[in-house]
Design a protein around this motif. Structure first.
Motif, PDB file in Angstrom:
ATOM      1  N   LEU A  93      12.866  51.786  21.351  1.00 27.43           N
ATOM      2  CA  LEU A  93      13.262  52.170  22.922  1.00 27.43           C
ATOM      3  C   LEU A  93      13.676  53.594  23.188  1.00 27.43           C
ATOM      4  O   LEU A  93      13.236  53.956  24.270  1.00 27.43           O
ATOM      5  CB  LEU A  93      14.644  51.106  22.972  1.00 27.43           C
ATOM      6  CG  LEU A  93      14.691  49.662  22.729  1.00 27.43           C
ATOM      7  CD1 LEU A  93      16.218  49.003  23.005  1.00 27.43           C
ATOM      8  CD2 LEU A  93      13.796  49.157  24.059  1.00 27.43           C
ATOM      9  N   ALA A  94      14.384  54.190  22.438  1.00 24.68           N
ATOM     10  CA  ALA A  94      14.627  55.530  22.688  1.00 24.68           C
ATOM     11  C   ALA A  94      13.381  56.424  22.600  1.00 24.68           C
ATOM     12  O   ALA A  94      12.259  56.044  21.787  1.00 24.68           O
ATOM     13  CB  ALA A  94      15.820  56.146  21.657  1.00 24.68           C
ATOM     14  N   ASN A  95      13.542  57.540  23.625  1.00 21.01           N
ATOM     15  CA  ASN A  95      12.055  58.529  23.455  1.00 21.01           C
ATOM     16  C   ASN A  95      12.067  59.390  22.150  1.00 21.01           C
ATOM     17  O   ASN A  95      13.012  59.434  21.361  1.00 21.01           O
ATOM     18  CB  ASN A  95      12.295  59.221  24.738  1.00 21.01           C
ATOM     19  CG  ASN A  95      13.411  60.065  24.829  1.00 21.01           C
ATOM     20  OD1 ASN A  95      13.834  60.695  23.835  1.00 21.01           O
ATOM     21  ND2 ASN A  95      13.976  60.390  26.001  1.00 21.01           N
ATOM     22  N   THR A  96      10.890  60.049  21.975  1.00 26.90           N
ATOM     23  CA  THR A  96      10.604  60.607  20.779  1.00 26.90           C
ATOM     24  C   THR A  96      11.536  61.916  20.717  1.00 26.90           C
ATOM     25  O   THR A  96      12.030  62.268  19.673  1.00 26.90           O
ATOM     26  CB  THR A  96       9.042  61.136  20.800  1.00 26.90           C
ATOM     27  OG1 THR A  96       8.224  60.222  20.767  1.00 26.90           O
ATOM     28  CG2 THR A  96       8.853  62.079  19.659  1.00 26.90           C
ATOM     29  N   GLU A  97      11.939  62.516  21.853  1.00 26.13           N
ATOM     30  CA  GLU A  97      13.139  63.725  21.808  1.00 26.13           C
ATOM     31  C   GLU A  97      14.362  63.409  21.043  1.00 26.13           C
ATOM     32  O   GLU A  97      14.809  63.880  20.249  1.00 26.13           O
ATOM     33  CB  GLU A  97      13.091  64.204  23.109  1.00 26.13           C
ATOM     34  CG  GLU A  97      13.878  65.364  23.004  1.00 26.13           C
ATOM     35  CD  GLU A  97      14.116  65.974  24.518  1.00 26.13           C
ATOM     36  OE1 GLU A  97      14.677  67.097  24.716  1.00 26.13           O
ATOM     37  OE2 GLU A  97      13.457  65.534  25.391  1.00 26.13           O
TER      38      GLU A  97
END
Length: 290
Positions: free
Chosen positions: A157-161
């Motif tokens: 769910l969270a972005n790569t950054e």
């Protein structure tokens, strides 16, 4: 607590060891070890940022696309079958997203209060709300669990950054063999029989991509020459743009040493479906053999 091997589709389980980079035609053991040691320090394919030694609230990028934060009702309790899920005083379940914990993971000691920032608009099939859990002092539960080796990063769910710092902490815990890493390992992409035994389990796998194939719907990263026996990674072609936006051109990985994470399936030989850019880590910069 769920048995470590079992897999819940939205949870994405685990286990590993960097014996992995022994491609049949070229990976000399010394070269593999150099790659492994380097990646223990640099944390692999996703270009990781430096990790602050003092805990902050959510790192840069983690609040992109999130829902408004809320204070959880007390008292708080850890769910017995999932150490990264908290039951609030009103009975609702809140899960730290993008982590997997094993059956031997000790439940964390919860603070008196937690703030939750959601990543999904509704609960999952187990009625858990998924997002980030942060205490009043700014400690992010994900950072604490990964840093102790009590959980593994499972991008969804969270972005790569947002996940970059967690990958660095995971690499440190793996190098020190603490927590789960005292018994878990990264598996070799070039030992398909061993990987076949991992079917249905979240697994870290490392190896060198020997060829790439593509159909209208799927991109194939092949780690051997026989699909009916060797390990293959697939990426939906409609996700290529998302991978590229995260700095990873999947179609350019021919000859590259990579580490992937996901659930092993059996389709002929063992395979793994990837949907999130952070599920692939580059173990070399340019795809050249070492």
């Amino acid at each position: 607590m769920l048995p470590f091997p079992s897999f819940r589709p939205d949870m994405m389980p685990h286990r590993f060891d960097d014996e992995s980079l022994s491609a049949p035609d070229a990976f000399a053991r010394a070269g593999a070890l150099r790659v492994v040691v380097a990646m223990a320090l640099l944390a692999g394919a996703v270009p990781h940022a430096a990790v602050a030694e003092t805990p902050d609230a959510l790192p840069a990028g983690c609040e992109v696309g999130t829902l408004p934060a809320r204070q959880l009702e007390t008292p708080l309790a850890v769910e017995a079958d999932d150490p990264v899920t908290v039951r609030a005083g009103d009975g609702r379940l809140y899960r730290q997203a993008d982590l997997v914990a094993g059956e031997a993971t000790p439940p964390p000691t919860l603070p008196a209060a937690l703030r939750f920032t959601g990543l999904a608009r509704g609960p999952d099939r187990w009625r858990r709300h998924e997002g980030h859990l942060v205490d009043a002092a700014g400690h992010w539960l994900a950072r604490d669990l990964i840093g102790r080796g009590d959980a593994i990063v499972s991008p969804r769910l969270a972005n790569t950054e947002c996940l970059r710092g967690l990958f660095v902490l995971e690499a440190r815990a793996r190098a020190r063999r603490i927590g789960l890493w005292a018994r878990e390992r990264v598996w070799s992409a070039h030992r398909p029989q061993a990987l076949a035994a991992r079917a249905g389990r979240f697994t870290l796998v490392s190896g060198r991509v020997l060829s790439i194939g593509e159909t209208r719907s799927t991109l194939y990263l092949n780690f051997g020459h026989r699909w009916s026996r060797d390990f293959t990674v697939t990426v939906p072609t409609d996700q290529k743009a998302a991978f590229s936006a995260a700095g990873l051109d999947v179609a350019s990985l021919d000859g590259a040493a990579i580490r992937v994470r996901g659930v092993v399936e059996l389709s002929g030989g063992p395979s793994m479906k990837l949907f999130h850019p952070a599920q692939i880590e580059r173990l070399d910069k340019d795809g050249t053999r070492r």
